[in-house]
Write an enzyme that holds these catalytic residues in place. Structure first.
Site, PDB file in Angstrom:
ATOM      1  N   TYR A 266      12.292 -34.952 -19.037  1.00 28.62           N
ATOM      2  CA  TYR A 266      10.832 -34.817 -19.024  1.00 28.62           C
ATOM      3  C   TYR A 266      10.262 -35.053 -17.633  1.00 28.62           C
ATOM      4  O   TYR A 266      10.922 -35.619 -16.757  1.00 28.62           O
ATOM      5  CB  TYR A 266      10.184 -35.800 -20.011  1.00 28.62           C
ATOM      6  CG  TYR A 266      10.323 -37.247 -19.629  1.00 28.62           C
ATOM      7  CD1 TYR A 266       9.401 -37.854 -18.775  1.00 28.62           C
ATOM      8  CD2 TYR A 266      11.393 -38.019 -20.091  1.00 28.62           C
ATOM      9  CE1 TYR A 266       9.544 -39.175 -18.406  1.00 28.62           C
ATOM     10  CE2 TYR A 266      11.543 -39.341 -19.719  1.00 28.62           C
ATOM     11  CZ  TYR A 266      10.612 -39.912 -18.875  1.00 28.62           C
ATOM     12  OH  TYR A 266      10.748 -41.219 -18.477  1.00 28.62           O
TER      13      TYR A 266
ATOM     14  N   GLY B 187      -8.439  -7.069   4.528  1.00 27.61           N
ATOM     15  CA  GLY B 187      -9.286  -7.113   5.720  1.00 27.61           C
ATOM     16  C   GLY B 187      -8.718  -7.877   6.899  1.00 27.61           C
ATOM     17  O   GLY B 187      -9.388  -8.017   7.912  1.00 27.61           O
TER      18      GLY B 187
ATOM     19  N   LYS C 138       0.827  -1.199   0.000  1.00 29.08           N
ATOM     20  CA  LYS C 138       0.000   0.000   0.000  1.00 29.08           C
ATOM     21  C   LYS C 138       0.869   1.260   0.000  1.00 29.08           C
ATOM     22  O   LYS C 138       0.670   2.166  -0.811  1.00 29.08           O
ATOM     23  CB  LYS C 138      -0.898  -0.028   1.240  1.00 29.08           C
ATOM     24  CG  LYS C 138      -1.964   1.014   1.257  1.00 29.08           C
ATOM     25  CD  LYS C 138      -2.716   0.950   2.578  1.00 29.08           C
ATOM     26  CE  LYS C 138      -3.957   1.766   2.513  1.00 29.08           C
ATOM     27  NZ  LYS C 138      -5.081   1.059   1.948  1.00 29.08           N
TER      28      LYS C 138
ATOM     29  N   HIS D  53     -15.657  -8.653   0.782  1.00 27.66           N
ATOM     30  CA  HIS D  53     -14.673  -9.602   1.318  1.00 27.66           C
ATOM     31  C   HIS D  53     -14.869 -10.994   0.732  1.00 27.66           C
ATOM     32  O   HIS D  53     -13.936 -11.646   0.285  1.00 27.66           O
ATOM     33  CB  HIS D  53     -14.803  -9.641   2.849  1.00 27.66           C
ATOM     34  CG  HIS D  53     -13.936 -10.664   3.487  1.00 27.66           C
ATOM     35  ND1 HIS D  53     -14.373 -11.926   3.796  1.00 27.66           N
ATOM     36  CD2 HIS D  53     -12.628 -10.625   3.807  1.00 27.66           C
ATOM     37  CE1 HIS D  53     -13.381 -12.604   4.313  1.00 27.66           C
ATOM     38  NE2 HIS D  53     -12.301 -11.843   4.337  1.00 27.66           N
TER      39      HIS D  53
ATOM     40  N   SER E  76      13.859 -43.247 -14.737  1.00 24.51           N
ATOM     41  CA  SER E  76      12.679 -42.470 -14.386  1.00 24.51           C
ATOM     42  C   SER E  76      12.584 -42.472 -12.866  1.00 24.51           C
ATOM     43  O   SER E  76      12.518 -43.544 -12.255  1.00 24.51           O
ATOM     44  CB  SER E  76      11.433 -43.085 -15.006  1.00 24.51           C
ATOM     45  OG  SER E  76      10.313 -42.320 -14.631  1.00 24.51           O
TER      46      SER E  76
ATOM     47  N   CYS F 237       8.360 -39.851 -12.698  1.00 22.73           N
ATOM     48  CA  CYS F 237       6.977 -40.299 -12.880  1.00 22.73           C
ATOM     49  C   CYS F 237       6.227 -40.429 -11.570  1.00 22.73           C
ATOM     50  O   CYS F 237       5.099 -40.889 -11.523  1.00 22.73           O
ATOM     51  CB  CYS F 237       6.920 -41.594 -13.680  1.00 22.73           C
ATOM     52  SG  CYS F 237       7.763 -42.947 -12.864  1.00 22.73           S
TER      53      CYS F 237
ATOM     54  N   ARG G   2      -3.316  -1.246  -6.216  1.00 24.03           N
ATOM     55  CA  ARG G   2      -2.476  -2.440  -6.094  1.00 24.03           C
ATOM     56  C   ARG G   2      -2.830  -3.365  -7.255  1.00 24.03           C
ATOM     57  O   ARG G   2      -3.888  -3.216  -7.879  1.00 24.03           O
ATOM     58  CB  ARG G   2      -2.709  -3.135  -4.754  1.00 24.03           C
ATOM     59  CG  ARG G   2      -4.125  -3.605  -4.599  1.00 24.03           C
ATOM     60  CD  ARG G   2      -4.418  -4.128  -3.225  1.00 24.03           C
ATOM     61  NE  ARG G   2      -5.848  -4.366  -3.121  1.00 24.03           N
ATOM     62  CZ  ARG G   2      -6.487  -4.636  -2.001  1.00 24.03           C
ATOM     63  NH1 ARG G   2      -5.842  -4.682  -0.881  1.00 24.03           N
ATOM     64  NH2 ARG G   2      -7.779  -4.848  -1.993  1.00 24.03           N
TER      65      ARG G   2
ATOM     66  N   ARG H  51      -3.554   2.796   8.763  1.00 23.07           N
ATOM     67  CA  ARG H  51      -3.863   1.491   8.148  1.00 23.07           C
ATOM     68  C   ARG H  51      -2.625   0.635   8.057  1.00 23.07           C
ATOM     69  O   ARG H  51      -1.514   1.140   7.939  1.00 23.07           O
ATOM     70  CB  ARG H  51      -4.368   1.676   6.711  1.00 23.07           C
ATOM     71  CG  ARG H  51      -5.624   2.462   6.570  1.00 23.07           C
ATOM     72  CD  ARG H  51      -5.815   2.717   5.073  1.00 23.07           C
ATOM     73  NE  ARG H  51      -6.756   3.779   4.833  1.00 23.07           N
ATOM     74  CZ  ARG H  51      -8.018   3.582   4.475  1.00 23.07           C
ATOM     75  NH1 ARG H  51      -8.484   2.387   4.311  1.00 23.07           N
ATOM     76  NH2 ARG H  51      -8.815   4.611   4.275  1.00 23.07           N
TER      77      ARG H  51
ATOM     78  N   MET I 213      -5.997  -7.216   8.745  1.00 21.37           N
ATOM     79  CA  MET I 213      -5.415  -6.427   9.835  1.00 21.37           C
ATOM     80  C   MET I 213      -6.299  -5.216  10.099  1.00 21.37           C
ATOM     81  O   MET I 213      -7.336  -5.040   9.490  1.00 21.37           O
ATOM     82  CB  MET I 213      -4.001  -6.040   9.467  1.00 21.37           C
ATOM     83  CG  MET I 213      -3.056  -7.220   9.577  1.00 21.37           C
ATOM     84  SD  MET I 213      -1.384  -6.790   9.203  1.00 21.37           S
ATOM     85  CE  MET I 213      -1.433  -6.597   7.448  1.00 21.37           C
TER      86      MET I 213
HETATM   87  C1  PEP Z   1       6.888 -44.028  -7.678  1.00 23.72           C
HETATM   88  O1  PEP Z   1       7.249 -44.773  -6.778  1.00 23.72           O
HETATM   89  O2  PEP Z   1       7.138 -42.817  -7.697  1.00 23.72           O
HETATM   90  C2  PEP Z   1       6.104 -44.537  -8.793  1.00 23.72           C
HETATM   91  C3  PEP Z   1       5.788 -43.785  -9.814  1.00 23.72           C
HETATM   92  O3  PEP Z   1       5.682 -45.817  -8.701  1.00 23.72           O
HETATM   93  P1  PEP Z   1       4.387 -46.270  -7.868  1.00 23.72           P
HETATM   94  O4  PEP Z   1       3.707 -45.047  -7.402  1.00 23.72           O
HETATM   95  O5  PEP Z   1       3.589 -47.091  -8.786  1.00 23.72           O
HETATM   96  O6  PEP Z   1       5.037 -47.059  -6.763  1.00 23.72           O
END
Ligand code: PEP
Ligand code: MG
Length: 925
Positions: free
Chosen positions: A886, A110, A31, A473, A799, A866, A351, A101, A112
């Site tokens: 990835y 709102g 502010k 609010h 992975s 993954c 703001r 304020r 404070m």
């Molecule tokens: C993991 O362990 O991160 C994984 C992807 O395998 P799961 O969740 O199937 O054990």
């Protein structure tokens, strides 16, 4: 010796000069910094000063005291205000009144405390009367000030919903005595009496007189504002919004301007664009003859800003000009507060405006098209999780239409937070929390919400209020939380005491616990439960009910996603086990499958029976027999996936879970299996018993299964390669990647590799076709991460299975952690749930090490993730930094991951460790 510089704790703003500016938010709070900036760009701002956040820190570190330099700096700044505004603090003839304020670095609407009209006492009120020739106005200001000061500084504020505000009680009594119903009907004498009655109440409760000395008032108010940094609702809000306590708040002391000086005065709030839809229209509301908080507090429902065009065209024109100056200057949608005092416009705040995810995306995309900001800025402005709002459900239109035709449309309010929500009514935040904790979907219905309600708002699916506008609010907070919200639904008559609600013009009584549905996109409130239905983006991409060209929302989404893809260097894959999931993920932009959990395929149709037969087999031969029956199913499943993925990489994991997961446990299920497999029931029970483990997640699972029973891996490998060959022979490209789970030692992987490669050769010979494929492993055990250099001698890709890796690094069962982990987060033992957002300092170290060691052995090793973290924006940022190729996440998180990946690339640049051909800098346009 050089003279030590006096630390600067107070920054003046006003007239044509401000000591601060917009980029000083850490010191001056949002502010204060923006008030200074508005002065600097020539907007009309009442003079004032900001006490820095450093003073707040000092205050808490020094037992609620101030640095010794502060007093003089405050007095000096006050003199400057007096000069600028040509009035004096405490002068009975010509009093300067101020507001005090809070103003933290991040906005905390709102949460404070605020005090207005400070400086009034029995003598200065006379000055105000002679200046304004309006005793009613002067006493109204005075009684408001005494009540506010009593509440905020002297601690008379009601504690909860059952507590009475003593000043409200006195006010109600006064109205009764005067025979009126509205505050505005009280005359000057009534208001003058109220001042004395309020003061007497203060004396009665606190034992002290109300302070008449304006200086004492000022320091009391400054202390109260600093004190409000640690009030409960501010603490809760900070937690919900990840605002560190160490930031502290600044305090802004600013000369008062009055919107309640008569019909040529007023006050309002506005957004430079519509904060709910993102549309490029001036959006706001105002009230005539009203002060400060009246608009935001939702006590009176304000008028739309466009009405000001006819009510006061000059001020409207000036505001429209300011709207454009602000947008050009800040290149952002701004939220402003203004007051008109006897026809003169004053800016009280600006703001960056809070917005729905929906609006954030539309505005960012529009602003690129308007050449106000770059694509990079647009991508950086949108929190990836905000995309959820574009993917959110809407009501099924037909069902809604028929509900309306059947007279179930109760009323219409303001469309304050888009989306569709249906649930049971709770009339208090506490009840909403309780009902939600029992797993019920709740709509919180309030006359108006206050900051105390935030926990209940958070627990509810949606919020419905009877009063208040788009900037009330409820509306502000709901939008920020991404909740569905309908505000200012004036037809509702809510009776908290009896837990029921009536609707003007309708013959219904609705009780707590009854179902209600609210449409935050249209403002409709409908009785009963309504089905929800996919958003427009989903309708275009997935259900294909809508054509892309017919959906503006889809087009906005699409532009953003295209830009994200231009900048991201991480690939985004999906975790999918079925062709339809894979197809959805592709529609969302997935570039491959990062994890196909084959065991999920075991549950469809007759498959489970053959899986059970395989598990219950006594000999290798029996097992092979059962596996032979499974083979055609697996092959068909893989064919389906390869066909959908059409040449995109598909990572298929061999069997992973402990075998007992596939066996029946209930007596009647066991009996059924015994009949189906024509086996004695005792034999099945014996097998189930023998497969029981103390620690199944650390037991007979992962590659250990394929090592003990090589025929399982053989069957799965055969199904994959046969499917790949069949699909390839249809002319569709295939790119299989076979992934071995839960490897801890390179020798485990070597054994599995041998099986897979042998089967591959056999199938290629049989089918007369050779298909390139990769063989890799999951890194989900600490030993695998620290010996990744050895493992990479065999694995062609890694992975990271961060679900198991988190479990094994923390020694924390992923299936049991829910019992105690939330407490760890609540008590800040851990910053976040490590199963949701990667623990970068612990688990992340192993991810980094594993990646580095793996690439030492195999320079071009492909690395991905993954675990569930693959869809979490913070974890994605980390994956980018360690140089992964990835991330892989569930289909509906793919757009979020694409945006998160683009932001990671923009913020961090190209990762050093990765052999990447893509360069962020090349792709500016
Ligand atoms: C993991 O362990 O991160 C994984 C992807 O395998 P799961 O969740 O199937 O054990
Ligand atoms: Mg795992």
């Amino acid at each position: 010796m050089a003279k030590k510089r006096t630390p600067k704790y107070v920054y003046f703003f006003g007239g044509k000069r401000a000591e601060g500016k917009a980029d000083m938010k850490a010191l001056l709070g949002g502010k204060g910094a923006n008030l200074a900036e508005m002065v600097n760009i020539g907007l009309p701002v009442p003079a004032g000063f900001t006490i820095t956040t450093e003073v707040c820190t000092y205050y808490y570190q020094h037992n609620h005291s101030y640095p010794k330099e502060l007093k003089k700096q405050v007095l000096d700044a006050l003199k400057k205000i007096e000069k600028e505004m040509a009035a004096q603090f405490g002068n009975p003839q010509n009093p300067l009144l101020v507001s005090v304020r809070s103003g933290a670095r991040a906005s905390m609407p709102g949460m404070m405390d605020t005090i207005l009209n400070l400086g009034l006492n029995d003598s200065t009120v006379q000055g105000l009367i002679s200046k304004t020739k309006n005793p009613r106005f002067a006493y109204d200001s005075y009684r408001r000030f005494v009540a506010m000061y009593g509440d905020v500084v002297l601690g008379l504020k009601p504690k909860d919903k059952h507590d009475h505000d003593p000043f409200e009680v006195i006010l109600d009594r006064k109205k009764q005595q005067a025979g009126v119903t509205k505050d505005t009907e009280l005359n000057a004498d009534h208001l003058k009496e109220l001042v004395s009655e309020y003061k007497a109440e203060i004396k009665r409760i606190t034992g002290h007189d109300f302070p008449e000395d304006p200086m004492e008032q000022l320091w009391g108010a400054i202390g109260a504002v600093f004190g409000s940094w640690m009030n409960e609702r501010a603490i809760v809000y900070r937690k919900l919004n990840n605002i560190p306590e160490s930031w502290g708040t600044a305090v802004n002391v600013q000369s008062m301007v009055f919107g309640n000086m008569g019909d040529d005065s007023g006050t309002g709030v506005a957004f430079t664009r519509d904060p709910a839809t993102g549309e490029n229209v001036f959006y706001g509301e105002y009230l005539f003859n009203a002060q400060g908080e009246d608009v935001v507090a939702g006590i009176r429902t304000p008028l739309p800003i466009k009405d000001l065009q006819k009510d006061n065209p000059q001020v409207y024109k000036q505001l429209v000009k300011i709207r454009s100056i602000l947008e050009k200057h800040y290149k952002e949608m701004m939220d402003i507060e203004f007051t008109i005092q006897q026809g003169k416009l004053w800016m009280l705040q600006c703001r960056v405006g809070k917005r729905t995810g929906f609006a954030a995306i539309k505005m960012a995309v529009d602003m690129v098209k308007e050449k106000l900001i770059s694509k990079e800025e647009a991508l950086l402005r949108i929190e990836p999780n905000q995309l959820n709002q574009l993917l959110r459900p809407i009501f099924d239109l037909n069902q809604k239409r028929s509900a309306i035709e059947n007279g179930r449309l109760l009323a219409k309010g303001l469309n304050a937070g888009p989306g569709a929500a249906s649930g049971k009514i709770a009339f208090s935040a506490q009840d909403a929390e309780e009902m939600a904790s029992k797993g019920e979907k709740v709509i919180l219905v309030r006359i108006e919400t206050s900051p105390e309600d935030i926990k209940g708002m958070n627990a509810a699916e949606g919020i419905l209020t009877a009063r208040g506008g788009m900037t009330s609010h409820a509306a502000l907070v709901a939008r920020q939380m991404g909740k569905v919200c309908v505000a200012g639904c004036g037809a509702l008559n809510i009776d908290y005491k009896n837990g029921l609600m009536k609707v003007e013009g309708k013959d219904v009584t609705i009780k707590e616990g009854d179902y209600i549905s609210i449409d935050g996109t249209t403002g409709e409130v409908i009785l009963g439960q309504l089905e929800t239905k996919p958003s427009e983006v989903i309708q275009v991409l997935i259900t294909k009910e809508l054509k892309p060209e017919d959906s503006e929302i889809f087009q906005t989404y699409n532009s953003l996603m295209k830009w994200a893809d231009q900048y991201k260097t991480l690939g985004v894959r999906t975790n999918a086990d079925q062709p339809d999931q894979a197809a959805n993920a592709i529609a969302f932009g997935a570039e491959g499958i990062g994890l196909c959990r084959t065991e999920h395929m075991f549950f469809g149709g007759d498959r489970i029976l053959h899986v059970r037969e395989m598990i219950l087999s006594e000999s290798e031969e029996e097992r092979k027999n059962a596996l032979d029956k499974l083979l055609p199913y697996q092959r068909a499943d893989f064919e389906g996936i390869f066909e959908v993925m059409a040449g995109k990489p598909v990572t298929i994991r061999t069997l992973d879970p402990p075998l007992h997961e596939f066996l029946p446990h209930e007596e009647h299920e066991i009996q059924q299996v015994a009949e189906e497999l024509n086996m004695p029931i005792d034999k099945i029970k014996e097998k189930i018993e023998s497969l029981k483990e103390f620690n199944p997640m650390l037991g007979f699972r992962g590659c250990r299964l394929g090592i003990s029973y090589p025929e399982i891996t053989q069957m799965q490998a055969r199904a994959i390669f046969e499917a790949a060959a069949n699909v390839a022979q249809k002319g569709i490209k295939v790119k299989p990647e076979i992934m071995i789970p839960l490897v801890g030692h390179v020798n485990e992987l070597k054994l599995q590799e041998k099986i897979v490669r042998k089967v591959a050769e056999e199938v290629f010979n049989e089918k007369g076709i050779k298909i390139p494929y990769l063989l890799g492993t999951m890194i989900e055990l600490p030993r695998a991460a620290v010996t990744a250099d050895e493992i990479a001698t065999v694995a062609e890709f890694f992975s990271f299975g961060t679900n198991d890796l988190t479990q094994t690094v923390f020694g924390l069962s992923r299936d049991d952690a829910g019992k105690f982990l939330p407490k760890y987060v609540e008590r800040e033992i851990l910053p976040k749930d490590p199963f949701e957002s990667l623990d970068t300092t612990g688990v992340g170290k192993l991810v980094e090490l594993g990646t580095k060691l793996g690439r030492q052995t195999r320079e071009n090793l492909k690395v991905g993730i993954c675990g569930e973290h693959g869809g979490d924006p913070d974890s994605i940022d980390f994956c980018h930094k360690v140089g992964m190729n990835y991330v892989s996440c569930s289909p509906f998180r793919v757009p979020i991951a694409r945006l998160a990946a683009a932001r990671a690339a923009l913020v961090n640049g190209s990762p050093k460790t990765k052999k990447s051909s893509k360069k962020v800098t090349k792709k500016k346009k």
